[in-house]
Design a protein around this motif. Structure first.
Motif, short mmCIF file in Angstrom:
data_model
loop_
_atom_site.label_atom_id
_atom_site.label_comp_id
_atom_site.label_asym_id
_atom_site.label_seq_id
_atom_site.Cartn_x
_atom_site.Cartn_y
_atom_site.Cartn_z
N LYS A 119 0.56 -1.34 -0.02
CA LYS A 119 -0.04 0.05 0.06
C LYS A 119 0.87 1.20 -0.15
N ARG A 120 1.95 1.23 0.90
CA ARG A 120 2.80 2.13 0.96
C ARG A 120 3.46 2.73 -0.42
N HIS A 121 3.77 1.71 -1.25
CA HIS A 121 4.60 1.98 -2.34
C HIS A 121 3.83 1.44 -3.64
N ASN A 122 2.58 1.67 -3.66
CA ASN A 122 1.60 1.71 -4.70
C ASN A 122 1.71 0.50 -5.82
N ILE A 123 1.84 -0.80 -4.94
CA ILE A 123 2.18 -1.88 -5.76
C ILE A 123 0.82 -2.64 -6.12
N PRO A 124 0.32 -2.94 -7.10
CA PRO A 124 -0.98 -3.54 -7.44
C PRO A 124 -1.28 -4.75 -6.68
N THR A 125 -2.22 -4.72 -5.76
CA THR A 125 -2.58 -5.92 -4.76
C THR A 125 -4.12 -5.91 -4.50
N ALA A 126 -4.74 -7.02 -3.94
CA ALA A 126 -5.93 -7.13 -3.61
C ALA A 126 -6.18 -6.03 -2.45
N ALA A 127 -7.37 -5.55 -2.34
CA ALA A 127 -7.93 -4.81 -1.11
C ALA A 127 -8.08 -5.68 -0.04
#
Length: 801
Positions: A119-127
């Motif tokens: 989340k901190r590094h804007n890496i695409p992942t699931a909510a």
């Protein structure tokens, strides 16, 4: 430097690592702690079960006594417990560690930590949401009853701490089993509840020194215990690589959006990733999203991928530990690999240990057996010692063949109640089966002509801003012209012509066959033919050769081919650039080439195409091709792969010549410059147009290239039985199940150049070209184009089926 390696672990991963490290001339000794029945038989390797893998003090003492200088922790637990830090703080400086610090290992040790990092590094992942209180987590599930979730134990759970409930009731039960029943022990002290993502999964193993990254091909693991992806989650029941869904485009996006930002983020937060970063992805409709990180080699991905690695693993590990990974590139075998894991009956539940077993060693160089849960009894008998007992791996030129060979390897393993899945690589096999039943297309190889056309429309405004007097170009074409008088030069100055192009993936055949001169001819032909269609004469040529590491012999052969091409085109090689770029081109033998042809059109000559002069009834005259030329090779390679052919096999479409598949496919693109220039000269002499337009049939085939030379109100009507399809193209169409419309779009179908000629001049032009040694066909005529009609009407196209 002589490397003495301390390899910690006892699984299939460690057997594969020992096997690969032993191949390195840098390695003299490998000490496995504790090792297994497989590592006991690896060259240069000894097992040391008397030392415990979690006894860091004992490991360090042993390392010092044996003069170890490279530590390789295999499993996650020692890394999460800080083995790298312990050796760095207490051991001699000579011992380098291929593995991350305790701080960096949190990326695997805590899923909550890693999700917050993403989340901190804007890496695409699931909510997602993190929970450490069962009541709060349950309330979250109750508030979202209609949402499908994945529930993960945040800590280490040996690959089993992920539950995908199908219903709300199953989600509540899963949460209780993790947090209250302690199914995964302390790993369930906290949980991550995240949205369920749908799509294909793939795994990417990346070597990292904290800054530079080198990734292995994408692999696809099979986590479920039973066929059809049913049953409980396991540590992995099989794997194959490269996975077809990991296209070049997807891998580039993964590197750009996820892997490099992860490595950069870890460095910026002062816990750099040194070692192997395992990243699991889900390919969702909106793009690849990260599922999880591991900070070590995957199991069974390692057993699948290392047989494809031709580079020295020991050197890679040492460079990662020293921070100099940018000095090398990965060399990979052009093949597919499949691993089938054989487990003890009952796994991942309760299972027996100590069951006697027999293993027959593979008889071929492309089949391997990797031990995991095995050991030697006091009498020397090989016995089972774990849930995932052993694995059979095989490599081959196609996925189906690799699967077949891997299951043949399973037959060499015998013990009571052995269990294994019988559908490893089923996703890829289904995809291949679907493509075979429907026929291959150019787009299915990862090449999108439509995307290229979309790009042209996107960049038009920017290109138009560069306009200046006298400079003209067809946006989306391969060349342009500069009318020097209009640019301020004397009225007698000629028009300068230019064309630029490359060779495409035909280059890969040159690499695989070691034949480099013919693609040099291709490069000149692609550009010179693109230039002559403007009505001018090529005068000069420049080339650009880029590679990961310069192979002098290959580069010299390539340039010699360029020179031969220049001779055939009647132009001079006046310059070039050779660029050696490790890290940009990933494989050691990776390379690319481009070229630019410069020519001229004297004052008084007609620039082609002369669209305003074209009328319905004009004749289409075509010149025969020499084969595939230089387009469609992404599809060609896929067809050859499907047919199970190697490039060293005899070419099935030309049995009499004795040429191999590779030699035949590398037949260079035909040059049309010298036969056409006399026609231009005669046209100027008679002061009338003998040729109104020319189309060089390259990428996009007949249907994309011919309309470029035509006015909007005219179409080309072509009789497909008026020219023969070369044997190589007929074979490719049949072997690939390529539909006729796709065939006309992907290949030249036997025509390398198509011209528009006045009906009354057709006999004259045809004779001139035949006198120049060309094979000439009258293939059709121009007709008035009706609304919504295609630019090319292929009459009788069904005869190609």
């Amino acid at each position: 430097m002589s490397l003495r390696v301390l390899l910690v672990g006892n699984g299939g991963r460690e057997h594969a690592l020992a096997w690969k490290l032993a191949q390195s001339p840098l390695v003299s000794d490998i000490y496995c702690v504790p090792g297994n029945g497989g590592t006991a038989g690896v060259n240069k390797t000894t097992n040391h079960p008397e030392i415990k893998a979690d006894d860091f003090a004992g490991l360090l003492k042993f390392a010092v006594d044996q003069k170890v200088n490279l530590l390789v922790p295999g499993p996650e637990q020692p890394l999460v417990d800080g083995i790298a830090d312990y050796f760095e703080e207490n051991g001699p400086a000579r011992i380098k560690c291929f593995g991350p610090s305790k701080a960096a290992a949190q990326m695997e040790g805590s899923k909550a930590f890693s999700k917050d990092f993403m989340k901190r590094h804007n890496i695409p992942t699931a909510a997602y949401e993190n929970f450490s209180d069962h009541a709060v987590a349950k309330a979250y599930l109750e508030a979202n009853k209609n949402t499908k979730f994945v529930i993960k134990a945040s800590g280490i759970a040996a690959g089993k701490g992920v539950i995908i409930p199908e219903t709300h009731e199953e989600a509540v039960a899963a949460l209780s089993s993790i947090m209250l029943d302690r199914e995964f022990g302390s790993a369930g002290d906290s949980v991550v509840i995240e949205e369920f993502l749908e799509g294909d999964e793939l795994s990417v193993l990346t070597f990292s020194d904290g800054s530079t990254t080198l990734s292995l091909p994408a692999a696809q693991d099979h986590k479920r215990a039973l066929d059809g992806d049913k049953g409980l989650n396991t540590g992995g029941m099989g794997c194959y690589a490269p996975t077809p869904v990991g296209t070049a485009e997807i891998m580039a996006r993964i590197q750009r959006e996820s892997i490099q930002p992860t490595i950069d983020g870890m460095r910026k937060e002062d816990f750099p990733m040194v070692g192997c970063l395992f990243t699991g992805f889900m390919l969702t409709p909106s793009g690849p999203k990260v599922l999880e990180y591991n900070v070590r080699f995957g199991d069974p991905e390692t057993q699948t991928l290392l047989p494809l690695l031709e580079s020295d693993l020991a050197e890679i590990m040492l460079r990662c530990a020293r921070g100099s990974l940018d000095g090398i590139s990965l060399k990979l075998r052009n093949a597919f690999s499949t691993t089938v894991v054989i487990a003890a009956g009952g796994y991942p539940g309760s299972y027996a240990k100590g069951t006697p077993m027999t293993v027959t060693n593979p008889t071929t160089d492309d089949s391997f057996i990797f031990h995991a849960g095995t050991s030697l009894s006091s009498s020397g008998q090989l016995v089972t010692a774990g849930g995932r007992v052993i694995a059979a791996t095989a490599i081959a030129s196609t996925i189906p063949e690799a699967v077949t060979r891997a299951y043949a390897g399973v037959e060499a393993i015998k013990f009571d109640n052995m269990h294994f899945r019988r559908d490893i690589a089923h996703r890829a096999l289904k995809q291949l089966s679907t493509s075979q039943s429907n026929g291959l297309t150019y787009a299915s190889t990862g090449v999108s002509i439509e995307a290229g056309n979309t790009l042209v429309q996107r960049i038009k405004p920017a290109l138009l801003r560069t306009a200046r007097p006298g400079c003209n170009a067809i946006i989306g074409g391969f060349g342009g012209d500069i009318a020097l008088p209009a640019a301020g030069y004397p009225a007698s100055a000629p028009t300068v012509l230019a064309a630029i192009d490359g060779i495409g993936t035909k280059l890969m055949l040159a690499r695989h066959t070691g034949i480099y001169n013919t693609v040099g001819i291709d490069l000149v032909a692609m550009n010179a033919n693109d230039l002559v269609v403007q009505g001018g004469e090529p005068l000069a040529f420049l080339d650009y050769y880029a590679c990961s590491a310069l192979d002098v012999a290959a580069a010299a052969a390539f340039v010699e081919g360029v020179c031969e091409g220049c001779v055939r085109a009647g132009c001079a090689l006046v310059g070039g650039e050779t660029a050696e770029m490790p890290g940009v081109y990933q494989g050691e033998g990776d390379w690319d080439a481009a070229g630019c042809a410069i020519g001229a059109l004297a004052q008084g000559r007609t620039m082609l195409p002369a669209k305003d002069a074209m009328v319905a009834g004009d004749v289409l005259i075509a010149l025969g091709s020499s084969g595939c030329h230089s387009n469609g090779f992404s599809l060609v390679r896929k067809i050859i792969e499907r047919a199970g052919l190697r490039y060293t096999d005899p070419a099935p479409w030309e049995a009499k010549t004795g040429r191999t598949v590779g030699q035949a496919l590398l037949e260079p693109t035909k040059m049309y410059v010298k036969p056409l220039l006399p026609v231009f000269d005669e046209s100027h002499k008679q002061e009338k147009l003998l040729v109104k337009g020319l189309a060089h049939i390259t990428g996009g085939g007949l249907t994309e290239n011919i309309p470029r030379m035509l006015p909007k109100h005219l179409a080309a009507r072509m009789q497909v039985d008026s020219w023969p399809v070369p044997p190589v193209l007929s074979w490719l169409k049949k072997a690939g199940g390529v539909e006729s419309k796709e065939f006309a779009k992907a290949f030249n179908t036997g025509l390398g150049m198509v011209g528009v000629v006045p009906k009354e001049e057709a006999d004259v032009v045809e004779k001139m070209l035949k006198d120049a040694g060309e094979t000439v066909y009258r293939v059709g005529e121009l007709v008035d184009k009706t609304d919504g009609a295609e630019g090319v009407d292929l009459v009788g196209i069904e005869r190609w089926n």
